[in-house]
Write a protein that holds these residues in place. Structure first.
Motif, PDB file in Angstrom:
ATOM      1  N   GLY A   1      41.904  63.884 107.076  1.00  0.00           N
ATOM      2  CA  GLY A   1      41.549  64.166 108.059  1.00  0.00           C
ATOM      3  C   GLY A   1      39.794  64.728 108.896  1.00  0.00           C
ATOM      4  N   ILE A   2      39.349  65.017 107.915  1.00  0.00           N
ATOM      5  CA  ILE A   2      37.725  64.742 107.888  1.00  0.00           C
ATOM      6  C   ILE A   2      37.200  64.023 108.581  1.00  0.00           C
ATOM      7  CG2 ILE A   2      35.899  65.791 107.308  1.00  0.00           C
ATOM      8  CD1 ILE A   2      36.918  68.033 105.296  1.00  0.00           C
ATOM      9  N   GLY A   3      37.872  63.370 107.758  1.00  0.00           N
ATOM     10  CA  GLY A   3      37.084  61.629 107.540  1.00  0.00           C
ATOM     11  C   GLY A   3      37.109  60.743 109.462  1.00  0.00           C
ATOM     12  N   ILE A   4      38.752  61.629 109.416  1.00  0.00           N
ATOM     13  CA  ILE A   4      38.997  60.391 110.359  1.00  0.00           C
ATOM     14  C   ILE A   4      38.174  61.385 111.974  1.00  0.00           C
ATOM     15  CG2 ILE A   4      41.395  60.961 112.753  1.00  0.00           C
ATOM     16  CD1 ILE A   4      43.014  60.022 110.097  1.00  0.00           C
ATOM     17  N   LEU A   5      37.977  62.906 111.995  1.00  0.00           N
ATOM     18  CA  LEU A   5      37.535  63.328 113.072  1.00  0.00           C
ATOM     19  C   LEU A   5      35.919  63.011 113.154  1.00  0.00           C
ATOM     20  CD1 LEU A   5      39.593  65.473 114.923  1.00  0.00           C
ATOM     21  CD2 LEU A   5      40.567  64.950 112.592  1.00  0.00           C
ATOM     22  N   LEU A   6      35.467  62.770 111.677  1.00  0.00           N
ATOM     23  CA  LEU A   6      33.853  61.841 111.937  1.00  0.00           C
ATOM     24  C   LEU A   6      34.066  61.073 112.914  1.00  0.00           C
ATOM     25  CD1 LEU A   6      32.670  63.595 108.619  1.00  0.00           C
ATOM     26  CD2 LEU A   6      31.795  65.174 110.710  1.00  0.00           C
ATOM     27  N   ASN A   7      34.944  60.088 112.481  1.00  0.00           N
ATOM     28  CA  ASN A   7      34.920  59.179 112.947  1.00  0.00           C
ATOM     29  C   ASN A   7      35.024  58.841 114.184  1.00  0.00           C
ATOM     30  OD1 ASN A   7      34.957  55.888 112.710  1.00  0.00           O
ATOM     31  ND2 ASN A   7      37.034  55.525 113.072  1.00  0.00           N
ATOM     32  N   ASN A   8      35.628  60.279 114.713  1.00  0.00           N
ATOM     33  CA  ASN A   8      36.261  59.863 116.293  1.00  0.00           C
ATOM     34  C   ASN A   8      35.376  60.513 117.353  1.00  0.00           C
ATOM     35  OD1 ASN A   8      38.788  59.214 115.973  1.00  0.00           O
ATOM     36  ND2 ASN A   8      40.384  61.020 115.765  1.00  0.00           N
ATOM     37  N   LEU A   9      34.370  61.504 116.664  1.00  0.00           N
ATOM     38  CA  LEU A   9      33.860  62.309 116.729  1.00  0.00           C
ATOM     39  C   LEU A   9      31.671  61.643 116.995  1.00  0.00           C
ATOM     40  CD1 LEU A   9      33.912  65.602 115.055  1.00  0.00           C
ATOM     41  CD2 LEU A   9      33.903  65.380 118.047  1.00  0.00           C
TER      42      LEU A   9
ATOM     43  N   CYS B   1      33.159  57.460 106.722  1.00  0.00           N
ATOM     44  CA  CYS B   1      33.304  56.285 105.655  1.00  0.00           C
ATOM     45  C   CYS B   1      33.283  56.694 104.106  1.00  0.00           C
ATOM     46  CB  CYS B   1      32.208  55.238 106.713  1.00  0.00           C
ATOM     47  SG  CYS B   1      32.281  53.631 105.243  1.00  0.00           S
ATOM     48  N   ARG B   2      31.680  57.340 104.330  1.00  0.00           N
ATOM     49  CA  ARG B   2      31.855  58.503 103.127  1.00  0.00           C
ATOM     50  C   ARG B   2      33.191  59.379 102.470  1.00  0.00           C
ATOM     51  NH1 ARG B   2      26.382  58.666 104.233  1.00  0.00           N
ATOM     52  NH2 ARG B   2      26.590  61.725 104.847  1.00  0.00           N
ATOM     53  N   TYR B   3      34.024  59.329 103.336  1.00  0.00           N
ATOM     54  CA  TYR B   3      35.228  60.147 102.922  1.00  0.00           C
ATOM     55  C   TYR B   3      36.184  59.720 103.162  1.00  0.00           C
ATOM     56  CZ  TYR B   3      33.452  64.992 104.009  1.00  0.00           C
ATOM     57  OH  TYR B   3      33.247  66.328 103.893  1.00  0.00           O
ATOM     58  N   PHE B   4      36.083  58.190 103.575  1.00  0.00           N
ATOM     59  CA  PHE B   4      37.413  56.828 103.153  1.00  0.00           C
ATOM     60  C   PHE B   4      37.258  56.376 101.753  1.00  0.00           C
ATOM     61  CE2 PHE B   4      37.286  56.929 108.070  1.00  0.00           C
ATOM     62  CZ  PHE B   4      38.644  57.624 107.971  1.00  0.00           C
ATOM     63  N   LYS B   5      35.904  56.604 101.602  1.00  0.00           N
ATOM     64  CA  LYS B   5      35.457  55.407 100.537  1.00  0.00           C
ATOM     65  C   LYS B   5      36.087  56.070  98.943  1.00  0.00           C
ATOM     66  CE  LYS B   5      32.552  51.933 101.816  1.00  0.00           C
ATOM     67  NZ  LYS B   5      30.258  52.088 102.225  1.00  0.00           N
TER      68      LYS B   5
ATOM     69  N   GLU C   1      40.965  51.424 102.187  1.00  0.00           N
ATOM     70  CA  GLU C   1      40.453  50.533 102.740  1.00  0.00           C
ATOM     71  C   GLU C   1      41.007  50.179 104.244  1.00  0.00           C
ATOM     72  OE1 GLU C   1      42.056  47.338 100.580  1.00  0.00           O
ATOM     73  OE2 GLU C   1      41.211  47.397  98.412  1.00  0.00           O
ATOM     74  N   ARG C   2      41.897  50.245 105.209  1.00  0.00           N
ATOM     75  CA  ARG C   2      42.038  50.409 106.311  1.00  0.00           C
ATOM     76  C   ARG C   2      41.344  51.210 107.201  1.00  0.00           C
ATOM     77  NH1 ARG C   2      43.850  52.424 110.714  1.00  0.00           N
ATOM     78  NH2 ARG C   2      45.263  54.643 109.377  1.00  0.00           N
ATOM     79  N   LEU C   3      40.878  52.692 106.899  1.00  0.00           N
ATOM     80  CA  LEU C   3      40.111  53.626 107.110  1.00  0.00           C
ATOM     81  C   LEU C   3      38.402  53.254 107.106  1.00  0.00           C
ATOM     82  CD1 LEU C   3      42.492  56.972 107.254  1.00  0.00           C
ATOM     83  CD2 LEU C   3      42.055  55.550 109.284  1.00  0.00           C
ATOM     84  N   ILE C   4      38.372  52.479 106.149  1.00  0.00           N
ATOM     85  CA  ILE C   4      37.439  52.107 105.501  1.00  0.00           C
ATOM     86  C   ILE C   4      36.565  51.274 107.088  1.00  0.00           C
ATOM     87  CG2 ILE C   4      35.772  51.117 104.291  1.00  0.00           C
ATOM     88  CD1 ILE C   4      37.328  52.910 101.836  1.00  0.00           C
TER      89      ILE C   4
END
Length: 190
Positions: A123-131, A152-156, A161-164
């Motif tokens: 969730g953190i990664g998704i929100l950082l990506n959206n922001l 990207c760091r959170y997704f890694k 892989e899809r979110l990365i």
């Protein structure tokens, strides 16, 4: 239960079939969402709305979705932080789609705070990506770059892989705007 199953199916091979099934049940979903407010079962209504959000997004029912989320979030009592985070994330997405970046950012920030509170790395990664997307759209390229890198760091870390791939694609945009072409090329190659 039907809404949860539908959420899974509209991303797969049977999307057309499930979109039609959801369309057929739309009236029942509307009644269930509104009844959840009247019967003080807001979390149940939010779960239905969250599960239908991708459907609403695909069909372009953004205003209707925003109205349901606003009613539910205004009535919310005793809703788990995870459900609230997800609801705020979708509300931010519907605001983003309709071009209201400030409101979108506000909802994404609320969702980010709740995801940090609950330790939800995805969730953190998704929100950082959206922001990061909003920052790029509003010309804040350094901020967008930083948020996309962190996303990207959170997704890694969770090895998604899809979110990365999504975050790398989104990182490329501010890099191009910052004229960091070599870095952008490396990101796109990755």
């Amino acid at each position: 239960v039907f809404a949860e199953k539908a959420r899974e199916k509209i991303e797969g091979e049977s999307q057309k079939e499930w979109m039609e099934k959801i369309e057929y049940e739309t009236f029942n979903f509307r009644v269930a969402i509104l009844n959840s407010i009247v019967r003080d079962k807001v979390e149940k209504g939010l779960r239905i709305a969250i599960n239908l959000s991708r459907y609403w997004e695909i069909r372009g029912y953004n205003s209707e979705a925003k109205n349901y989320f606003e009613e539910l979030l205004n009535a919310e009592k005793g809703v788990s932080p995870e459900i609230r985070a997800n609801a705020y994330q979708w509300m931010g997405s519907f605001e983003w789609i309709t071009g209201n970046y400030e409101r979108s950012k506000s909802f994404y920030e609320k969702s980010l705070s709740l995801n940090i509170e609950t330790g939800n790395k995805k969730g953190i990664g998704i929100l950082l990506n959206n922001l990061g997307l909003i920052a790029n759209a509003t010309g804040e390229y350094e901020k967008s770059k930083s948020m996309s890198e962190e996303s990207c760091r959170y997704f890694k870390e969770i090895n998604d892989e899809r979110l990365i791939a999504d975050s790398l694609l989104n990182l490329g945009a501010p890099l191009i705007n910052l004229r960091e072409t070599e870095y952008a090329e490396n990101v796109f190659n990755e």
